[in-house]
Design a protein around this motif. Structure first.
Motif, mmCIF file in Angstrom:
data_model
loop_
_atom_site.group_PDB
_atom_site.id
_atom_site.type_symbol
_atom_site.label_atom_id
_atom_site.label_comp_id
_atom_site.label_asym_id
_atom_site.label_seq_id
_atom_site.Cartn_x
_atom_site.Cartn_y
_atom_site.Cartn_z
ATOM 1 N N LYS A 52 39.171 47.694 61.267
ATOM 2 C CA LYS A 52 38.319 47.442 60.091
ATOM 3 C C LYS A 52 39.085 47.692 58.797
ATOM 4 O O LYS A 52 38.973 46.920 57.846
ATOM 5 N N ILE A 53 39.863 48.782 58.760
ATOM 6 C CA ILE A 53 40.625 49.088 57.549
ATOM 7 C C ILE A 53 41.685 48.021 57.304
ATOM 8 O O ILE A 53 41.820 47.525 56.180
ATOM 9 N N THR A 54 42.436 47.648 58.337
ATOM 10 C CA THR A 54 43.471 46.635 58.133
ATOM 11 C C THR A 54 42.850 45.292 57.760
ATOM 12 O O THR A 54 43.409 44.562 56.943
ATOM 13 N N HIS A 55 41.690 44.996 58.305
ATOM 14 C CA HIS A 55 41.002 43.750 57.943
ATOM 15 C C HIS A 55 40.599 43.784 56.467
ATOM 16 O O HIS A 55 40.794 42.818 55.736
ATOM 17 N N GLN A 56 40.027 44.912 56.034
ATOM 18 C CA GLN A 56 39.614 45.041 54.634
ATOM 19 C C GLN A 56 40.805 44.900 53.687
ATOM 20 O O GLN A 56 40.689 44.330 52.608
ATOM 21 N N SER A 61 47.814 43.693 61.358
ATOM 22 C CA SER A 61 48.430 44.853 62.017
ATOM 23 C C SER A 61 49.383 44.450 63.129
ATOM 24 O O SER A 61 50.249 45.234 63.512
ATOM 25 N N ALA A 62 49.262 43.238 63.648
ATOM 26 C CA ALA A 62 50.199 42.760 64.672
ATOM 27 C C ALA A 62 51.576 42.492 64.064
ATOM 28 O O ALA A 62 52.583 42.533 64.757
ATOM 29 N N ASN A 73 41.441 55.867 46.632
ATOM 30 C CA ASN A 73 41.233 54.898 45.553
ATOM 31 C C ASN A 73 41.438 53.451 46.015
ATOM 32 O O ASN A 73 41.371 52.530 45.210
ATOM 33 N N GLY A 74 41.716 53.253 47.301
ATOM 34 C CA GLY A 74 41.902 51.909 47.841
ATOM 35 C C GLY A 74 43.348 51.456 47.886
ATOM 36 O O GLY A 74 43.657 50.393 48.405
#
Length: 142
Positions: A52-56, A61-62, A73-74
């Motif tokens: 979810k974090i990598t998608h956001q 990630s691959a 802070n993003g």
């Protein structure tokens, strides 16, 4: 909350790591031992929250053979920049590592990439992600 949302504890920095890599798992344990300010929480890249974090962040990630440091802070960092920012939070001799921040990221990432490329061969790989002990569970995002 929809499927792509997640909750990170307030004020924490998230370290996303390769959960099946022995070197990465050992590094997580080392970070936990040196995290005297209790700044970091962890999630394997392979986990639902890691995805979810990598998608956001629009990170594939691959294709990122690296740890990812995600700040409250993003902002996020990968490769040597992430490693150096993690070590910046440590005390003692770890502070010396900050000297490497003067090097161009492309140069320090060469070393990082070489180790990352060979980590399974040199340190081995697990069949599944690390399961934290009950004492460490609070340091991992579920």
């Amino acid at each position: 909350m929809n499927d792509n949302e997640f909750t990170i504890p307030v004020g924490k920095k998230v370290i996303l790591f390769d959960g099946v890599c022995n070197l990465c798992n050992d590094s997580v344990i080392k970070v936990i031992k040196n995290d005297r300010k209790n700044v970091f929480v962890f999630s394997p890249l392979q986990s639902e929250i890691g995805q979810k974090i990598t998608h956001q962040l629009s990170i594939n990630s691959a294709k990122v053979d690296s740890i990812i440091l995600y700040e409250p802070n993003g902002t996020y960092y990968i490769k040597s920049a992430a490693a150096l920012r993690v070590m910046k939070e440590f005390s003692g001799f770890w502070k010396i590592s900050q000297i490497f921040r003067i090097l161009p990221a492309a140069f320090s990432d060469l070393f990082y990439d070489y180790i990352a490329k060979n980590r399974y061969k040199w340190f081995g790989k697990k069949d599944y992600c690390m399961i934290p002990t009950p004492e460490l569970e609070e340091k991992f995002l579920a």
